[in-house]
Write a protein that holds these residues in place. Structure first.
Motif, mmCIF file in Angstrom:
data_model
loop_
_atom_site.group_PDB
_atom_site.id
_atom_site.type_symbol
_atom_site.label_atom_id
_atom_site.label_comp_id
_atom_site.label_asym_id
_atom_site.label_seq_id
_atom_site.Cartn_x
_atom_site.Cartn_y
_atom_site.Cartn_z
ATOM 1 N N ASP A 72 0.827 -1.209 0.000
ATOM 2 C CA ASP A 72 0.000 0.000 0.000
ATOM 3 C C ASP A 72 0.860 1.258 0.000
ATOM 4 O O ASP A 72 0.594 2.213 -0.731
ATOM 5 N N ARG A 76 0.911 3.872 -3.085
ATOM 6 C CA ARG A 76 0.431 5.221 -2.744
ATOM 7 C C ARG A 76 1.503 6.282 -3.015
ATOM 8 O O ARG A 76 1.195 7.374 -3.480
ATOM 9 N N ASN A 77 2.752 5.955 -2.769
ATOM 10 C CA ASN A 77 3.826 6.944 -2.877
ATOM 11 C C ASN A 77 4.574 6.914 -4.203
ATOM 12 O O ASN A 77 5.615 7.568 -4.339
ATOM 13 N N GLY A 80 0.197 5.769 -7.384
ATOM 14 C CA GLY A 80 -1.032 4.987 -7.311
ATOM 15 C C GLY A 80 -1.168 3.879 -8.335
ATOM 16 O O GLY A 80 -2.233 3.288 -8.461
ATOM 17 N N ASN A 133 4.412 9.517 4.600
ATOM 18 C CA ASN A 133 4.523 9.299 3.164
ATOM 19 C C ASN A 133 5.765 9.970 2.607
ATOM 20 O O ASN A 133 6.175 11.036 3.076
#
Length: 142
Positions: A72, A76-77, A80, A133
């Motif tokens: 994830d 996400r970082n 996406g 993040n």
């Protein structure tokens, strides 16, 4: 994009479990070290799946949880796109179906090292590493 500098897989997989846990920098740039510790977690999970299924249900559930969290975080970082994660895993040879590669030697030793590591310490290292993040990179864990 993911920092894909080449690191010798053998060097990564032969670090002691204490060094692995300390690979999670707590006061550094967010994302630094994510790919390093994540790669270890992915290899431990792969060893469980191919070589030791069902042997250590609690440990294996914890590793699967970490693996999902690293997935994830990386997706996400890096914009996406799950394809970036898959490309990274392929580049680390994490999709290998070669049982000898996964079940013997360095990968198997990594599994044993993580299994013998203090669960709370590893939990804290993963939590700290994934707390903020940032672009995932290997950092300087090797």
């Amino acid at each position: 994009m993911i920092d894909t500098r080449t690191y010798p897989r053998i060097a990564i997989l032969t670090l002691s479990s204490i060094k692995l846990i300390s690979a999670a920098p707590t006061n550094e740039v967010p994302g630094r070290g994510v790919l390093c510790l994540g790669t270890f977690i992915y290899f431990v999970e792969k060893t469980e799946q191919q070589c030791r299924a069902g042997e250590d249900p609690e440990f294996q559930a914890r590793i699967a949880s970490y693996s999902k969290r690293f997935d994830d975080y990386i997706v996400r970082n890096t914009g996406g796109d799950p394809a970036v994660l898959e490309k990274f895993k392929e580049g680390q040879n994490l999709n290998s179906e070669d049982r000898r590669y996964i079940c013997e030697g360095d990968a198997a030793e990594s599994y044993d090292g993580f299994k013998s590591a203090d669960a709370g310490e590893l939990d804290r290292a993963v939590d700290a590493l994934l707390a903020k993040n940032g672009p995932p990179s290997f950092g300087d864990c090797v």
